[in-house]
Motif scaffolding. Structure first.
Motif, mmCIF file in Angstrom:
data_model
loop_
_atom_site.group_PDB
_atom_site.id
_atom_site.type_symbol
_atom_site.label_atom_id
_atom_site.label_comp_id
_atom_site.label_asym_id
_atom_site.label_seq_id
_atom_site.Cartn_x
_atom_site.Cartn_y
_atom_site.Cartn_z
ATOM 1 N N GLU A 167 62.808 -58.134 79.381
ATOM 2 C CA GLU A 167 62.446 -57.331 80.548
ATOM 3 C C GLU A 167 61.979 -55.978 80.054
ATOM 4 O O GLU A 167 62.682 -55.314 79.288
ATOM 5 N N ALA A 168 60.790 -55.556 80.451
ATOM 6 C CA ALA A 168 60.242 -54.260 80.075
ATOM 7 C C ALA A 168 60.033 -53.433 81.334
ATOM 8 O O ALA A 168 59.573 -53.950 82.358
ATOM 9 N N GLU A 169 60.351 -52.133 81.237
ATOM 10 C CA GLU A 169 60.292 -51.288 82.424
ATOM 11 C C GLU A 169 59.846 -49.882 82.055
ATOM 12 O O GLU A 169 60.236 -49.335 81.025
ATOM 13 N N MET A 224 57.710 -52.871 86.304
ATOM 14 C CA MET A 224 58.693 -53.694 85.603
ATOM 15 C C MET A 224 58.113 -55.079 85.422
ATOM 16 O O MET A 224 57.448 -55.605 86.313
ATOM 17 N N ARG A 225 58.322 -55.663 84.255
ATOM 18 C CA ARG A 225 57.891 -57.037 83.991
ATOM 19 C C ARG A 225 59.021 -57.804 83.296
ATOM 20 O O ARG A 225 59.818 -57.218 82.567
ATOM 21 N N ARG A 226 59.038 -59.123 83.534
ATOM 22 C CA ARG A 226 60.048 -59.973 82.893
ATOM 23 C C ARG A 226 59.390 -61.277 82.477
ATOM 24 O O ARG A 226 58.540 -61.822 83.187
ATOM 25 N N VAL A 227 59.774 -61.794 81.305
ATOM 26 C CA VAL A 227 59.311 -63.105 80.863
ATOM 27 C C VAL A 227 60.492 -63.852 80.248
ATOM 28 O O VAL A 227 61.340 -63.247 79.574
ATOM 29 N N THR A 228 60.550 -65.150 80.516
ATOM 30 C CA THR A 228 61.581 -66.009 79.938
ATOM 31 C C THR A 228 60.905 -67.202 79.281
ATOM 32 O O THR A 228 60.048 -67.854 79.891
ATOM 33 N N LEU A 229 61.277 -67.466 78.025
ATOM 34 C CA LEU A 229 60.772 -68.617 77.281
ATOM 35 C C LEU A 229 61.946 -69.536 76.977
ATOM 36 O O LEU A 229 62.970 -69.087 76.443
ATOM 37 N N GLU A 230 61.804 -70.804 77.310
ATOM 38 C CA GLU A 230 62.840 -71.803 77.023
ATOM 39 C C GLU A 230 62.189 -73.003 76.349
ATOM 40 O O GLU A 230 61.168 -73.515 76.839
ATOM 41 N N ARG A 231 62.776 -73.438 75.241
ATOM 42 C CA ARG A 231 62.206 -74.535 74.471
ATOM 43 C C ARG A 231 63.121 -75.751 74.525
ATOM 44 O O ARG A 231 64.325 -75.654 74.225
ATOM 45 N N ALA A 232 62.564 -76.879 74.902
ATOM 46 C CA ALA A 232 63.315 -78.133 74.959
ATOM 47 C C ALA A 232 62.348 -79.271 74.689
ATOM 48 O O ALA A 232 61.217 -79.274 75.177
ATOM 49 N N GLN A 248 56.715 -56.376 88.940
ATOM 50 C CA GLN A 248 56.755 -55.429 90.041
ATOM 51 C C GLN A 248 55.982 -54.187 89.616
ATOM 52 O O GLN A 248 55.955 -53.824 88.438
ATOM 53 N N GLY A 249 55.365 -53.521 90.579
ATOM 54 C CA GLY A 249 54.669 -52.281 90.270
ATOM 55 C C GLY A 249 53.351 -52.525 89.553
ATOM 56 O O GLY A 249 52.797 -53.627 89.582
ATOM 57 N N ASP A 250 52.846 -51.463 88.876
ATOM 58 C CA ASP A 250 51.498 -51.510 88.313
ATOM 59 C C ASP A 250 51.499 -50.917 86.903
ATOM 60 O O ASP A 250 51.289 -49.717 86.725
ATOM 61 N N LEU A 251 51.738 -51.764 85.893
ATOM 62 C CA LEU A 251 51.667 -51.322 84.498
ATOM 63 C C LEU A 251 50.256 -50.878 84.145
ATOM 64 O O LEU A 251 50.068 -49.899 83.414
ATOM 65 N N ASP A 252 49.254 -51.586 84.643
ATOM 66 C CA ASP A 252 47.876 -51.245 84.304
ATOM 67 C C ASP A 252 47.539 -49.809 84.699
ATOM 68 O O ASP A 252 46.837 -49.100 83.972
ATOM 69 N N ALA A 253 48.023 -49.374 85.850
ATOM 70 C CA ALA A 253 47.759 -48.002 86.288
ATOM 71 C C ALA A 253 48.358 -47.001 85.309
ATOM 72 O O ALA A 253 47.728 -45.985 84.989
ATOM 73 N N ALA A 254 49.559 -47.281 84.807
ATOM 74 C CA ALA A 254 50.189 -46.386 83.840
ATOM 75 C C ALA A 254 49.417 -46.365 82.530
ATOM 76 O O ALA A 254 49.238 -45.307 81.909
ATOM 77 N N LEU A 255 48.936 -47.537 82.092
ATOM 78 C CA LEU A 255 48.183 -47.610 80.842
ATOM 79 C C LEU A 255 46.846 -46.879 80.952
ATOM 80 O O LEU A 255 46.465 -46.114 80.064
ATOM 81 N N VAL A 256 46.130 -47.116 82.033
ATOM 82 C CA VAL A 256 44.827 -46.466 82.215
ATOM 83 C C VAL A 256 44.995 -44.955 82.317
ATOM 84 O O VAL A 256 44.208 -44.183 81.756
#
Length: 206
Positions: A60-62, A67-75, A86-94
Motif C-alpha cells: 500500500e502506497a500513500e 492512496m494505492r494498493r496492490v496484492t499479488l498471490e501465487r498459486a 483512491q485520489g489522484d497520484l497523477d495530479a501529484a506527479l504532474v
C-alpha cells in the motif's frame, strides 16, 4: 516478529524498516518512506514458501491526496493480482514535474507467469528473496543466475515482469544486474542487504 532490520536510503531522502520471521521461509512486514518522485509512505507484507519463492505480497502506497494498493498471490504457477485506488497520484506527479504513473497492478497477470520472486522498487529487503532461494549469500564466485521477477514499481504500484541477473562473487557479495544497471551488493550471512551502492545502507543498533 523476532527480527528487525533498518536501512537508510542513499539515493534520496528516505528509509525502510522491516520486521520479519525467517525460520521457515520469510514472513515480513515493513514500511518504506521516500521523497522522490513525490513524498510517499509504502507499507508492505510479504510471505514466501519454505524455499523462499514468493507466495503473497501486499503493498500500500500513500501520499498527499492519493492512496494505492496492490496484492499479488501465487498459486499453481499463476499470479492473481488485485488493486485498489483512491485520489489522484497523477495530479501529484504532474505538479512535481514528473510523468504520470501507470495504472496499479497489471492488465494481464499471465505476463508474470515466469516470475518466482517479487521485487519492490527501492526496497533492499526484497533482494533477499532470490539471494536466499538461490543460496548465494555464502558461496564462492558462482555462475550468473538469470531470473524473472514481478517488479512492483513505487509509488504507482504498476506490476511488470523484469529480467534480473544475480551472481555470487564471493562470501557476502552478490552482483545484481538488470538491463544496463549493475551493482555489487554486500549481504550478511542470512542474505540481507548490508550495503547496496546507490540505494541503501543498513543501520545496525549500537
Amino acid at each position: 516478529m523476532p527480527k528487525s532490520i533498518f536501512w537508510s536510503r542513499t539515493d534520496t531522502a528516505g528509509s525502510e524498516q522491516a520486521l520479519l520471521d525467517d525460520r521457515n521461509g520469510l514472513s515480513a512486514r515493513g514500511t518504506l518512506l521516500a521523497v522522490d518522485p513525490v513524498p510517499f509512505t509504502a507499507r508492505y507484507q510479504v510471505a514466501t514458501a519454505a524455499d523462499w519463492s514468493a507466495s503473497r505480497v501486499e503493498v500500500e502506497a500513500e501520499g498527499t491526496g492519493w492512496m494505492r494498493r496492490v496484492t499479488l498471490e501465487r498459486a499453481a504457477g499463476r499470479w492473481r493480482v488485485t488493486t485498489a485506488e483512491q485520489g489522484d497520484l497523477d495530479a501529484a506527479l504532474v505538479a512535481a514535474g514528473h510523468h504520470r504513473a501507470g495504472l496499479p497492478g497489471t492488465d494481464d497477470p499471465d505476463r508474470l507467469g515466469d516470475a518466482i520472486d517479487v521485487d519492490l522498487s527501492g526496497s533492499p529487503l526484497f533482494n533477499a528473496l532470490p539471494v536466499r532461494r538461490l543460496g548465494l549469500a555464502g558461496t564462492p564466485a558462482d555462475m550468473p543466475r538469470r531470473i524473472t521477477v514481478a517488479w512492483v514499481l513505487l509509488p504507482g504500484l504498476e506490476v511488470v515482469p523484469a529480467e534480473q541477473i544475480y551472481t555470487g562473487i564471493g562470501p557476502g557479495r552478490v552482483r545484481f544486474a538488470s538491463g544496463t544497471f549493475t551493482a555489487d551488493i554486500d549481504v550478511d550471512a542470512d542474505g540481507y542487504v548490508v550495503r547496496y551502492p546507490g540505494l541503501a545502507e543498513r543501520i545496525d543498533p549500537r
